[in-house]
Design a protein around this motif. Structure first.
Motif, mmCIF file in Angstrom:
data_model
loop_
_atom_site.group_PDB
_atom_site.id
_atom_site.type_symbol
_atom_site.label_atom_id
_atom_site.label_comp_id
_atom_site.label_asym_id
_atom_site.label_seq_id
_atom_site.Cartn_x
_atom_site.Cartn_y
_atom_site.Cartn_z
ATOM 1 N N ARG A 75 0.828 -1.215 0.000
ATOM 2 C CA ARG A 75 0.000 0.000 0.000
ATOM 3 C C ARG A 75 0.856 1.256 0.000
ATOM 4 N NH1 ARG A 75 -5.374 -0.511 -1.468
ATOM 5 N NH2 ARG A 75 -5.393 -2.756 -1.704
ATOM 6 N N CYS A 76 2.152 1.153 -0.299
ATOM 7 C CA CYS A 76 3.003 2.350 -0.411
ATOM 8 C C CYS A 76 2.342 3.336 -1.376
ATOM 9 C CB CYS A 76 4.383 1.944 -0.935
ATOM 10 S SG CYS A 76 5.407 3.374 -1.334
ATOM 11 N N TYR A 77 2.213 4.595 -0.910
ATOM 12 C CA TYR A 77 1.498 5.610 -1.721
ATOM 13 C C TYR A 77 2.144 5.770 -3.093
ATOM 14 C CZ TYR A 77 1.242 6.935 3.235
ATOM 15 O OH TYR A 77 1.151 6.912 4.594
ATOM 16 N N TYR A 78 3.469 5.726 -3.137
ATOM 17 C CA TYR A 78 4.187 5.992 -4.390
ATOM 18 C C TYR A 78 4.014 4.855 -5.395
ATOM 19 C CZ TYR A 78 6.270 9.576 -1.470
ATOM 20 O OH TYR A 78 6.450 10.638 -0.627
ATOM 21 N N PHE A 79 3.841 3.637 -4.870
ATOM 22 C CA PHE A 79 3.615 2.495 -5.762
ATOM 23 C C PHE A 79 2.340 2.711 -6.583
ATOM 24 C CE2 PHE A 79 1.794 -1.845 -6.320
ATOM 25 C CZ PHE A 79 2.775 -2.355 -7.166
ATOM 26 N N PRO A 127 8.872 8.141 -8.985
ATOM 27 C CA PRO A 127 9.791 7.006 -9.054
ATOM 28 C C PRO A 127 9.426 5.943 -8.015
ATOM 29 C CG PRO A 127 11.008 9.085 -8.980
ATOM 30 C CD PRO A 127 9.577 9.402 -8.654
ATOM 31 N N CYS A 128 9.514 4.694 -8.409
ATOM 32 C CA CYS A 128 9.253 3.579 -7.486
ATOM 33 C C CYS A 128 9.915 2.327 -8.060
ATOM 34 C CB CYS A 128 7.745 3.368 -7.320
ATOM 35 S SG CYS A 128 7.333 1.809 -6.500
ATOM 36 N N ASN A 129 10.904 1.823 -7.325
ATOM 37 C CA ASN A 129 11.638 0.629 -7.801
ATOM 38 C C ASN A 129 10.770 -0.609 -7.902
ATOM 39 O OD1 ASN A 129 14.225 1.750 -8.111
ATOM 40 N ND2 ASN A 129 14.590 1.652 -5.896
ATOM 41 N N LYS A 130 9.732 -0.676 -7.086
ATOM 42 C CA LYS A 130 8.864 -1.861 -7.142
ATOM 43 C C LYS A 130 8.009 -1.832 -8.413
ATOM 44 C CE LYS A 130 7.014 -3.699 -3.306
ATOM 45 N NZ LYS A 130 7.562 -5.075 -3.396
ATOM 46 N N ARG A 131 7.511 -0.651 -8.766
ATOM 47 C CA ARG A 131 6.677 -0.523 -9.962
ATOM 48 C C ARG A 131 7.530 -0.463 -11.220
ATOM 49 N NH1 ARG A 131 5.758 4.265 -11.120
ATOM 50 N NH2 ARG A 131 5.440 5.008 -8.989
ATOM 51 N N GLY A 161 14.167 4.377 -8.711
ATOM 52 C CA GLY A 161 14.399 5.024 -7.415
ATOM 53 C C GLY A 161 13.261 4.739 -6.447
ATOM 54 N N CYS A 162 13.472 5.135 -5.199
ATOM 55 C CA CYS A 162 12.446 4.927 -4.164
ATOM 56 C C CYS A 162 12.038 6.278 -3.598
ATOM 57 C CB CYS A 162 12.973 4.024 -3.048
ATOM 58 S SG CYS A 162 11.825 3.911 -1.666
ATOM 59 N N SER A 163 10.811 6.708 -3.916
ATOM 60 C CA SER A 163 10.341 8.018 -3.441
ATOM 61 C C SER A 163 10.059 8.039 -1.948
ATOM 62 C CB SER A 163 9.062 8.418 -4.178
ATOM 63 O OG SER A 163 9.280 8.469 -5.554
ATOM 64 N N ALA A 164 9.839 6.868 -1.369
ATOM 65 C CA ALA A 164 9.477 6.830 0.056
ATOM 66 C C ALA A 164 10.677 7.107 0.957
ATOM 67 C CB ALA A 164 8.858 5.479 0.400
ATOM 68 N N ILE A 165 11.889 6.788 0.475
ATOM 69 C CA ILE A 165 13.083 7.079 1.279
ATOM 70 C C ILE A 165 13.314 8.586 1.203
ATOM 71 C CG2 ILE A 165 15.569 6.703 1.521
ATOM 72 C CD1 ILE A 165 15.126 3.876 0.355
ATOM 73 N N ILE A 168 3.962 4.929 6.927
ATOM 74 C CA ILE A 168 3.438 3.552 7.009
ATOM 75 C C ILE A 168 4.502 2.512 6.652
ATOM 76 C CG2 ILE A 168 1.080 4.272 6.467
ATOM 77 C CD1 ILE A 168 1.542 3.160 3.598
ATOM 78 N N HIS A 169 5.740 2.932 6.498
ATOM 79 C CA HIS A 169 6.735 2.042 5.896
ATOM 80 C C HIS A 169 7.479 1.158 6.908
ATOM 81 C CE1 HIS A 169 5.635 4.495 2.520
ATOM 82 N NE2 HIS A 169 6.252 3.634 1.718
ATOM 83 N N ALA A 170 8.434 0.372 6.356
ATOM 84 C CA ALA A 170 9.069 -0.707 7.123
ATOM 85 C C ALA A 170 10.096 -0.190 8.135
ATOM 86 C CB ALA A 170 9.745 -1.679 6.165
ATOM 87 N N GLU A 188 18.013 -0.440 0.655
ATOM 88 C CA GLU A 188 18.164 0.932 0.147
ATOM 89 C C GLU A 188 17.379 1.123 -1.147
ATOM 90 O OE1 GLU A 188 22.496 0.322 -1.985
ATOM 91 O OE2 GLU A 188 22.407 1.110 0.061
ATOM 92 N N ASP A 189 16.758 0.037 -1.643
ATOM 93 C CA ASP A 189 15.945 0.150 -2.859
ATOM 94 C C ASP A 189 14.451 0.192 -2.576
ATOM 95 O OD1 ASP A 189 18.043 0.196 -4.693
ATOM 96 O OD2 ASP A 189 18.297 -1.967 -4.529
ATOM 97 N N CYS A 190 14.024 -0.263 -1.397
ATOM 98 C CA CYS A 190 12.582 -0.297 -1.100
ATOM 99 C C CYS A 190 12.350 -0.464 0.396
ATOM 100 C CB CYS A 190 11.919 -1.452 -1.858
ATOM 101 S SG CYS A 190 10.143 -1.599 -1.571
ATOM 102 N N ILE A 191 11.412 0.321 0.922
ATOM 103 C CA ILE A 191 11.090 0.233 2.355
ATOM 104 C C ILE A 191 9.597 -0.068 2.551
ATOM 105 C CG2 ILE A 191 13.000 1.724 3.091
ATOM 106 C CD1 ILE A 191 10.965 4.042 3.293
ATOM 107 N N ALA A 192 8.996 -0.704 1.537
ATOM 108 C CA ALA A 192 7.550 -0.977 1.597
ATOM 109 C C ALA A 192 7.235 -2.091 2.598
ATOM 110 C CB ALA A 192 7.047 -1.384 0.221
ATOM 111 N N THR A 193 5.969 -2.157 3.000
ATOM 112 C CA THR A 193 5.504 -3.243 3.876
ATOM 113 C C THR A 193 4.495 -4.114 3.135
ATOM 114 O OG1 THR A 193 3.725 -1.858 4.725
ATOM 115 C CG2 THR A 193 5.762 -1.923 6.014
HETATM 116 S S1 SF4 Z 1 9.054 1.884 -0.715
HETATM 117 FE FE1 SF4 Z 1 9.095 0.385 -2.371
HETATM 118 S S2 SF4 Z 1 7.022 0.540 -3.187
HETATM 119 FE FE2 SF4 Z 1 7.395 2.435 -2.052
HETATM 120 S S3 SF4 Z 1 8.303 3.943 -3.451
HETATM 121 FE FE3 SF4 Z 1 9.978 2.841 -2.520
HETATM 122 S S4 SF4 Z 1 10.389 1.219 -4.003
HETATM 123 FE FE4 SF4 Z 1 8.327 1.916 -4.410
#
Ligand code: SF4
Ligand SMILES: Cc1cc2nc3c(=O)[nH]c(=O)nc-3n(C[C@H](O)[C@H](O)[C@H](O)COP(=O)(O)OP(=O)(O)OC[C@H]3O[C@@H](n4cnc5c(N)ncnc54)[C@H](O)[C@@H]3O)c2cc1C
Length: 338
Positions: free
Chosen positions: A118-122, A128-132, A137-141, A147-149, A155-160
């Motif tokens: 449910r990461c907002y950026y995804f 930018p979103c490495n998962k999508r 890049g990762c906008s959440a960092i 709401i993140h981990a 360093e590439d993703c902090i989603a839950t």
């Molecule tokens: S935390 Fe993961 S899902 Fe969220 S923006 Fe970063 S890469 Fe994408």
């Protein structure tokens, strides 16, 4: 407008063949997550394999007293099945802590396991979103990351992972049955979801063309001492900030067997089996529970806006273990923490 083909599979092998033949294919079960992702232009399947006609809608008895839940059994059916309520009340409770009755009626067991973060950026293709989009890049960092981990992030993703049901399945050591082009195999629940590492686009360990056909529950039911405790921004209809599935066997005031899985804190339901073993034999009391919480959170790291989750998680773990030990689990229709 995006075009995709639509196939309604009549058998599991038909679904697997269709899935294996197109790397862009996606399965449609209840559609409560996939259809949203398609509307947001996040999921862009080349073909949709509708599996709703497959014979995966039963909960079957296993010879060892366990249960086998078909991938298409709805979340509601699982939660209210008398055998689940009696033998695996932790699972029933976790499901009822999630979503809404309407969503639970449509959502399936397989779909719940495979739901996306449910990461907002995804959900926002303009960011930018490495998962999508791997490598973007990762906008959440450094961004909005309340709401993140706090555990197991990279360093590439902090989603839950957003599921409640999966936190209970992790604590109960469920087994995921999958079928693919190479045949059938079992995946222990702890190995089904993965941490993001440098491949955050991949949520799980399914191989190309594999689908979930069932989830098996065997072994200890923990019906006497369990709880699912979920903390969220709203009292209902919200994803977990921190949740805890706790279960234990207690004898003479001591922990005989312990299970603790955390939700809302990592890319997968978080469990430390070594720590669980080490606390066997300890008194089932608050001081032990605090040590367990501190041990589970030893490597926790905040990202700024979500720093509050670390002390919050410690409190929720202790409270959940107290509920489980006393045999008084959280009742999901009671919104106050018991
Ligand atoms: S935390 Fe993961 S899902 Fe969220 S923006 Fe970063 S890469 Fe994408
Ligand atoms: C407003 C809202 C609130 C919510 N709140 C919560 C909550 O509090 N707690 C919670 O846990 N969940 C919550 N959910 C999520 C909900 O539980 C999931 O959307 C649901 O479980 C997904 O199941 P589905 O059958 O609809 O999956 P679908 O949307 O059909 O599929 C989801 C994904 O799984 C894949 N898939 C489905 N079945 C299989 C299979 N058998 N094998 C392989 N891949 C498969 C699909 O291809 C897709 O990628 C919420 C959802 C919404 C919309």
């Amino acid at each position: 407008m995006r075009h995709f083909s639509y196939t309604r599979a009549e058998t599991v092998s038909e679904a697997v063949a269709a899935l294996a033949s197109d790397p862009q294919a996606q399965i449609l079960a209840g559609g409560t997550n996939l259809v949203d992702l398609m509307k947001y232009d996040v999921a862009k399947p080349g073909s949709i394999i509708d599996i709703n006609k497959l014979p995966l809608k039963q909960i079957d008895e296993l010879p060892n007293g366990g249960l086998r839940i078909g991938a298409l059994v709805s979340n509601t059916t699982v939660a209210y099945d008398p055998r689940v309520q009696e033998r695996y009340p932790l699972l029933s409770s976790a499901i009822l802590a999630g979503a809404s009755p309407q969503l639970r009626n449509a959502a399936t067991t397989g779909g719940n396991l495979l739901q996306r973060t449910r990461c907002y950026y995804f959900y926002d293709p303009s960011t930018p979103c490495n998962k999508r989009e791997p490598g973007s890049g990762c906008s959440a960092i450094g961004g909005i990351n309340r709401i993140h981990a706090i555990l197991g992030a990279s360093e590439d993703c902090i989603a839950t992972h957003p599921s409640d049901m999966c936190v209970a399945l992790a604590a109960l050591s469920a087994v995921v049955e999958v079928e693919g082009p190479q045949g059938k195999r079992d995946i222990p629940f702890a190995d089904f979801h993965r941490l993001p590492g440098d491949r955050p686009e991949s949520d799980n360990t399914l191989a190309q063309g594999e689908m979930v056909v069932a989830v098996r529950l065997e072994g200890n039911h923990f019906a006497g001492h369990h709880t699912y405790l979920k903390l969220r921004d709203r009292l209902s209809y919200a994803f977990a900030l921190v949740s805890v599935a706790a279960a234990m066997e207690v004898s003479d005031g001591k922990i005989v067997e312990l299970r603790v899985a955390l939700g809302g804190v990592a890319h997968k339901p978080w469990r430390d089996m070594l720590a669980e073993t080490e606390f066997a034999g300890q008194p089932a009391e608050e001081v032990t529970f605090r040590h367990i919480a501190q041990r589970l959170l030893a490597g926790a790291k905040g990202q700024g806006q979500n720093d509050f989750k670390i002390p919050l998680a410690e409190k929720v773990i202790v409270r959940a273990l107290k509920q489980a030990a006393s045999g008084r689990p959280q009742v999901q229709s009671v919104k106050a923490i018991q």
